[in-house]
Design a protein around this motif. Structure first.
Motif, PDB file in Angstrom:
ATOM      1  N   TRP A  17     -50.395  38.669  -5.743  1.00 24.86           N
ATOM      2  CA  TRP A  17     -51.403  38.252  -6.713  1.00 24.86           C
ATOM      3  C   TRP A  17     -51.323  36.752  -6.979  1.00 24.86           C
ATOM      4  O   TRP A  17     -52.331  36.091  -7.165  1.00 24.86           O
ATOM      5  CB  TRP A  17     -51.231  39.043  -8.008  1.00 24.86           C
ATOM      6  N   THR A  18     -50.126  36.211  -6.997  1.00 24.47           N
ATOM      7  CA  THR A  18     -49.958  34.770  -7.166  1.00 24.47           C
ATOM      8  C   THR A  18     -50.605  34.009  -6.020  1.00 24.47           C
ATOM      9  O   THR A  18     -51.339  33.035  -6.218  1.00 24.47           O
ATOM     10  CB  THR A  18     -48.466  34.417  -7.245  1.00 24.47           C
ATOM     11  N   GLU A  19     -50.328  34.447  -4.789  1.00 17.18           N
ATOM     12  CA  GLU A  19     -50.888  33.782  -3.611  1.00 17.18           C
ATOM     13  C   GLU A  19     -52.407  33.872  -3.601  1.00 17.18           C
ATOM     14  O   GLU A  19     -53.102  32.913  -3.236  1.00 17.18           O
ATOM     15  CB  GLU A  19     -50.299  34.404  -2.352  1.00 17.18           C
ATOM     16  N   ALA A  20     -52.938  35.012  -4.016  1.00 17.07           N
ATOM     17  CA  ALA A  20     -54.392  35.178  -4.032  1.00 17.07           C
ATOM     18  C   ALA A  20     -55.040  34.220  -5.024  1.00 17.07           C
ATOM     19  O   ALA A  20     -56.062  33.587  -4.725  1.00 17.07           O
ATOM     20  CB  ALA A  20     -54.751  36.616  -4.376  1.00 17.07           C
ATOM     21  N   GLN A  21     -54.450  34.089  -6.207  1.00 17.52           N
ATOM     22  CA  GLN A  21     -55.035  33.206  -7.207  1.00 17.52           C
ATOM     23  C   GLN A  21     -54.901  31.740  -6.803  1.00 17.52           C
ATOM     24  O   GLN A  21     -55.790  30.935  -7.058  1.00 17.52           O
ATOM     25  CB  GLN A  21     -54.385  33.458  -8.565  1.00 17.52           C
ATOM     26  N   ARG A  22     -53.798  31.390  -6.180  1.00 26.20           N
ATOM     27  CA  ARG A  22     -53.636  30.015  -5.721  1.00 26.20           C
ATOM     28  C   ARG A  22     -54.669  29.652  -4.656  1.00 26.20           C
ATOM     29  O   ARG A  22     -55.095  28.507  -4.561  1.00 26.20           O
ATOM     30  CB  ARG A  22     -52.229  29.816  -5.155  1.00 26.20           C
ATOM     31  N   SER A  23     -55.046  30.627  -3.851  1.00 23.33           N
ATOM     32  CA  SER A  23     -56.023  30.368  -2.795  1.00 23.33           C
ATOM     33  C   SER A  23     -57.455  30.452  -3.302  1.00 23.33           C
ATOM     34  O   SER A  23     -58.404  30.238  -2.540  1.00 23.33           O
ATOM     35  CB  SER A  23     -55.818  31.348  -1.644  1.00 23.33           C
ATOM     36  N   GLY A  24     -57.619  30.795  -4.578  1.00 23.37           N
ATOM     37  CA  GLY A  24     -58.946  30.865  -5.168  1.00 23.37           C
ATOM     38  C   GLY A  24     -59.610  32.217  -5.038  1.00 23.37           C
ATOM     39  O   GLY A  24     -60.768  32.378  -5.406  1.00 23.37           O
ATOM     40  N   LEU A  49     -44.932  39.065 -11.224  1.00 25.25           N
ATOM     41  CA  LEU A  49     -45.707  38.097 -10.453  1.00 25.25           C
ATOM     42  C   LEU A  49     -44.738  37.136  -9.768  1.00 25.25           C
ATOM     43  O   LEU A  49     -44.220  36.218 -10.398  1.00 25.25           O
ATOM     44  CB  LEU A  49     -46.647  37.319 -11.367  1.00 25.25           C
ATOM     45  N   GLY A  50     -44.474  37.371  -8.498  1.00 21.34           N
ATOM     46  CA  GLY A  50     -43.526  36.533  -7.781  1.00 21.34           C
ATOM     47  C   GLY A  50     -44.138  35.237  -7.310  1.00 21.34           C
ATOM     48  O   GLY A  50     -45.350  35.043  -7.314  1.00 21.34           O
ATOM     49  N   GLY A  51     -43.258  34.315  -6.913  1.00 18.47           N
ATOM     50  CA  GLY A  51     -43.725  33.086  -6.296  1.00 18.47           C
ATOM     51  C   GLY A  51     -43.982  31.948  -7.256  1.00 18.47           C
ATOM     52  O   GLY A  51     -44.826  31.093  -6.992  1.00 18.47           O
ATOM     53  N   GLY A  52     -43.278  31.900  -8.381  1.00 17.75           N
ATOM     54  CA  GLY A  52     -43.432  30.772  -9.298  1.00 17.75           C
ATOM     55  C   GLY A  52     -44.815  30.649  -9.900  1.00 17.75           C
ATOM     56  O   GLY A  52     -45.421  29.581  -9.865  1.00 17.75           O
ATOM     57  N   PRO A  53     -45.363  31.722 -10.496  1.00 17.33           N
ATOM     58  CA  PRO A  53     -46.733  31.680 -10.996  1.00 17.33           C
ATOM     59  C   PRO A  53     -46.853  30.957 -12.331  1.00 17.33           C
ATOM     60  O   PRO A  53     -45.876  30.758 -13.055  1.00 17.33           O
ATOM     61  CB  PRO A  53     -47.061  33.162 -11.181  1.00 17.33           C
TER      62      PRO A  53
END
Length: 293
Positions: A17-24, A49-53
């Motif tokens: 979910w973090t990666e998806a939001q970062r990519s827009g 939420l992993g990945g430093g969100p």
């Protein structure tokens, strides 16, 4: 409400979910929303939420689910101002009372600009959260603690600890430092694959990045591993210590080792070696793991 009621026994850790939001990408519709709602229905207690969100990344997940706690796993103190974090958390608390937890960490020197004196920086950050216009209560924050000093800080100035890339032995040591009352919620890596060679390949592909980060390797050295264990994606001994691999029974047996060692909650990260949401694996593990506290 007990800490088990809030966290549940088993949660899901995912950077998807973090990666998806970062990519827009939109995470309120389609597969992401469906997956979050299904995790809620399956009975998982917390979605990490992993990945430093950022704190704001939690809102779509809180809107999509009705029961689960959502936590940052973890928010880097170097990348987010404490006052802003406190204000954003307060907004979530007003909208979704009791359902958001702020997971904080010092990240790594190669990933954070101006990285220096991490322990002192964390104590100062916690003080800034305490003195913010909208203070973050101790009960609503956990620390990504590995070493003894940070674990003691998690005991004294947070609800507890969310250690990443650890073993049951570390869990037992962490519980001794934290005492009986603090929350201990380690991340738990699972490869649901009965082919040993394929499972080890997926594990090594996942682990390679982390073995380049001294905070993790230093902790593993404290646990008795050596530099030789860090070569070529990790020795078999290391993989067997930090991953659960095999069928549902094998994963559940390994999870029990962490819980028996003193974990209150396990943040399960399913590792597949493939892109996408591991929804089938989440379903299978929901039937095998003790979701109820």
């Amino acid at each position: 409400m007990s800490r088990h009621d809030r966290w549940g026994r088993i949660g899901v850790w995912s950077a998807a979910w973090t990666e998806a939001q970062r990519s827009g990408d939109e995470v309120m519709t389609g597969e992401f929303a469906d997956a979050a709602a299904e995790l809620d229905e399956l009975g998982y207690g917390t979605l990490w939420l992993g990945g430093g969100p950022a704190v704001t990344y939690a809102r779509p997940l809180l809107q999509t689910t009705s029961r689960m706690t959502v936590a940052t796993g973890i928010l880097s103190i170097w990348q987010h101002e404490a006052a802003e974090v406190a204000a954003q958390r307060a907004e979530l608390e007003r909208e979704f009372p009791g359902r958001f937890v702020l997971g904080l960490g010092v990240s790594h020197s190669r990933l954070a600009k101006d990285y220096a004196h991490p322990y002192s920086a964390m104590t100062e950050y916690l003080s800034a959260l305490d003195s913010a216009a909208d203070p973050v209560p101790v009960r609503d924050r956990v620390l990504a603690a590995l070493g003894p000093r940070m674990l003691a800080l998690a005991r004294d100035r947070a609800a507890g600890a969310h250690p990443y890339l650890v073993t049951p032995e570390h869990t037992a040591q962490a519980r001794e430092i934290l005492g009986a009352d603090a929350v201990l919620a380690p991340e738990f890596k699972a490869v649901l694959d009965t082919d040993p060679a394929r499972a080890r390949a997926a594990a090594r592909g996942h682990l390679d990045l982390y073995l380049q980060l001294p905070n993790y390797t230093s902790n593993l050295l404290r646990l008795g591993f050596t530099e030789d264990d860090f070569r070529e994606g990790g020795s078999d001994r290391l993989l067997d210590a930090v991953f659960a691999m095999g069928d549902e029974t094998a994963i559940a047996r390994r999870a029990a080792a962490y819980l028996d060692a003193g974990a209150d909650h396990l943040a399960v990260q399913v590792v597949t070696g493939e892109p996408g949401l591991p929804r089938e694996q989440w379903r299978r593990l929901a039937a095998a793991l003790p979701l109820e506290a």
